[in-house]
Design an enzyme around this catalytic site. Structure first.
Site, PDB file in Angstrom:
ATOM      1  N   GLU A   1       0.715  -1.136  -0.087  1.00 15.92           N
ATOM      2  CA  GLU A   1       0.173   0.076  -0.102  1.00 15.92           C
ATOM      3  C   GLU A   1       0.967   1.264   0.013  1.00 15.92           C
ATOM      4  O   GLU A   1       1.939   1.445   0.754  1.00 15.92           O
ATOM      5  CB  GLU A   1      -0.866   0.052   1.161  1.00 15.92           C
ATOM      6  CG  GLU A   1      -1.736   1.375   1.575  1.00 15.92           C
ATOM      7  CD  GLU A   1      -2.423   0.818   2.893  1.00 15.92           C
ATOM      8  OE1 GLU A   1      -2.248  -0.017   3.804  1.00 15.92           O
ATOM      9  OE2 GLU A   1      -3.136   1.993   3.198  1.00 15.92           O
ATOM     10  N   PHE A   2       0.594   2.050  -0.706  1.00 17.51           N
ATOM     11  CA  PHE A   2       1.384   3.525  -0.636  1.00 17.51           C
ATOM     12  C   PHE A   2       0.818   4.380   0.398  1.00 17.51           C
ATOM     13  O   PHE A   2      -0.389   4.543   0.379  1.00 17.51           O
ATOM     14  CB  PHE A   2       1.002   4.407  -2.093  1.00 17.51           C
ATOM     15  CG  PHE A   2       1.629   5.664  -2.308  1.00 17.51           C
ATOM     16  CD1 PHE A   2       3.051   5.782  -2.402  1.00 17.51           C
ATOM     17  CD2 PHE A   2       0.895   6.764  -2.066  1.00 17.51           C
ATOM     18  CE1 PHE A   2       3.324   6.945  -2.605  1.00 17.51           C
ATOM     19  CE2 PHE A   2       1.342   7.997  -2.300  1.00 17.51           C
ATOM     20  CZ  PHE A   2       2.715   8.227  -2.231  1.00 17.51           C
ATOM     21  N   ILE A   3       1.692   4.854   1.087  1.00 19.03           N
ATOM     22  CA  ILE A   3       1.070   5.694   2.225  1.00 19.03           C
ATOM     23  C   ILE A   3       1.597   7.038   2.125  1.00 19.03           C
ATOM     24  O   ILE A   3       2.652   7.184   1.530  1.00 19.03           O
ATOM     25  CB  ILE A   3       1.958   5.329   3.796  1.00 19.03           C
ATOM     26  CG1 ILE A   3       1.571   3.902   3.806  1.00 19.03           C
ATOM     27  CG2 ILE A   3       1.466   6.356   4.826  1.00 19.03           C
ATOM     28  CD1 ILE A   3       0.489   3.449   4.788  1.00 19.03           C
TER      29      ILE A   3
ATOM     30  N   ASP B   1      13.625  -2.598  13.581  1.00 20.60           N
ATOM     31  CA  ASP B   1      14.578  -1.811  13.011  1.00 20.60           C
ATOM     32  C   ASP B   1      14.091  -0.613  13.087  1.00 20.60           C
ATOM     33  O   ASP B   1      13.982   0.109  12.130  1.00 20.60           O
ATOM     34  CB  ASP B   1      14.909  -2.411  11.560  1.00 20.60           C
ATOM     35  CG  ASP B   1      16.192  -1.590  10.762  1.00 20.60           C
ATOM     36  OD1 ASP B   1      16.807  -1.061  11.656  1.00 20.60           O
ATOM     37  OD2 ASP B   1      16.377  -1.951   9.714  1.00 20.60           O
TER      38      ASP B   1
END
Ligand SMILES: Nc1ncnc2c1ncn2[C@@H]1O[C@H](COP(=O)(O)OP(=O)(O)OP(=O)(O)O)[C@@H](O)[C@H]1O
Length: 246
Positions: free
Chosen positions: A91-93, A196
């Site tokens: 998904e592009f945020i 991370d």
């Protein structure tokens, strides 16, 4: 296109999904298909590394996504590129302009940690990658054993093999031999960790809510999440809200 720490290429562009989603990524249910049609996709590719790295990332993103706590991109598919190398589609945020609310980040992290506890002990379903280094996630019942063997000793051996640094290797061995008293009285449970968490993997969306990316997930002692704080710029606000909530 930009290039990043581990040499992967990053592209934000629409893609059509083909084939079956591997386990650990979103299945093509009607709800997800609607979501895909409305969403833009974010694609990372790596010309040199096989699919295991992105499959591990997809499993980690999905595990965090399923906690319904902090915002993470939903992974759609990871696999091999026909020309060699690998890809992940997620998904592009849309990121906002805010510098990030550390208090909200602490609260949301605590929610995520508490929402997913493993009954397999400490570790993860697959080995994954931190930077470009393999992270060993063999399930282990005891945290101190897991941390000593698969985190400290593994890294010390890499240092020794690759740089011949015997001084730091010896000091590390001493730490491992004397580690038990450092955990005396600590309540330790296997919580889901991003793994991370440094500033390059923390952002915020257009509402100003925290977003975390590019994980090296495993189930571990919750305070290990802050092991990267030296390059995350964390101040008092994150710890206050985190420990209040946890
Ligand atoms: N789902 C997403 N939507 C929008 N932008 C993203 C998304 N994922 C990553 N990015 C952008 O790409 C940058 C690098 O992504 P990411 O850290 O996942 O790549 P990487 O190749 O693993 O990088 P590195 O090795 O430096 O950690 C992020 O800081 C962010 O700006």
């Amino acid at each position: 296109m930009t290039r990043s720490r581990n040499g992967s290429s990053l592209r934000g562009r629409p893609l059509r999904l083909q084939g079956q989603a591997p386990s650990g990524v979103a299945a093509l249910t009607l709800q997800n298909v609607t979501r895909l049609m409305l969403a833009l996709f974010f694609v990372k590719t790596n010309k040199h590394i096989g699919p295991a790295m992105f499959e591990g990332e997809a499993l980690g993103l999905k595990a965090m996504y399923d906690t319904k706590s902090i915002c993470v991109p939903l992974p759609y598919k990871a696999g091999s590129l026909p020309t060699g190398g690998s890809f992940i589609i997620m998904e592009f945020i849309r990121f906002g302009r805010s510098g990030g609310d550390q208090s909200a980040l602490g609260r949301k992290l605590a929610e995520m940690h508490k929402a997913a506890k493993s009954d397999k002990g400490y570790g993860f379903y697959v080995e994954n990658t931190i930077g470009s280094t393999t992270q060993i996630n063999t399930w282990t019942a005891d945290w101190i054993e897991f941390y000593s063997k698969h985190r400290l000793r593994y890294q010390l051996e890499l240092i020794s093999q690759q740089f011949g640094d015997s001084a730091i290797y010896e000091k590390g061995q001493q730490l491992i031999e004397n580690i038990h008293p450092l955990f005396e009285g600590a309540v330790i449970e296997p919580y889901l960790l991003h793994g991370d968490l440094w500033s390059g993997n923390i952002n915020s969306d257009t509402n100003g809510d925290p977003v975390i990316l590019d994980p090296a997930c495993y189930y571990g002692h919750n305070e290990a999440e802050f092991g990267m704080s030296w390059c995350a710029g964390f101040g008092g606000a994150i710890y206050n809200s985190y420990f209040e909530k946890i």
